[in-house]
Design a protein around this motif. Structure first.
Motif: not given
Length: 103
Positions: A2-5, A65-75, A77-83
């Motif tokens: 399994r691949v786990i993030d 969630c759109i801004e949160a997706a940008h923040v997670t990508r910069m940190l 932890m890339p996830v989509s806003h849908d996630t």
């Protein structure tokens, strides 16, 4: 396998490669035919650790969630806003009773 993030280290994404064991039940009356190892830091059928899931929930609830997706990508932890929306919708919210009566 399994691949786990997991949570990032120094801004870099971390993926754990986890080899788990499976056991098969030969009893014809058994409802669960396949048994797998369980880990307390990993929920069943998930591809993220519990602590990464908790961090993503905090970020998702702190902003849209759109801004949160940008923040997670910069940190790292890339996830989509849908996630992130799915995380918000699956979070159990405690019921809060108002101290004011409407009678």
């Amino acid at each position: 396998m399994r691949v786990i993030d997991d949570l990032p280290i120094q801004g870099k994404s971390v993926q754990l490669y986890l080899k788990t064991h499976k056991w098969f039940c030969t009893n014809s009356f058994c409802e669960a035919k396949v048994f797998t190892e369980r880990f307390e830091w990993l929920l069943p059928h998930r591809q993220r650790t519990v602590r990464l899931d908790a961090a993503l929930r905090v970020i998702a609830f702190s902003t849209n969630c759109i801004e949160a997706a940008h923040v997670t990508r910069m940190l790292g932890m890339p996830v989509s806003h849908d996630t992130l929306l799915r995380l918000i919708h699956t979070t159990e919210m405690p019921t809060v009773h108002s101290p004011f009566c409407r009678h």
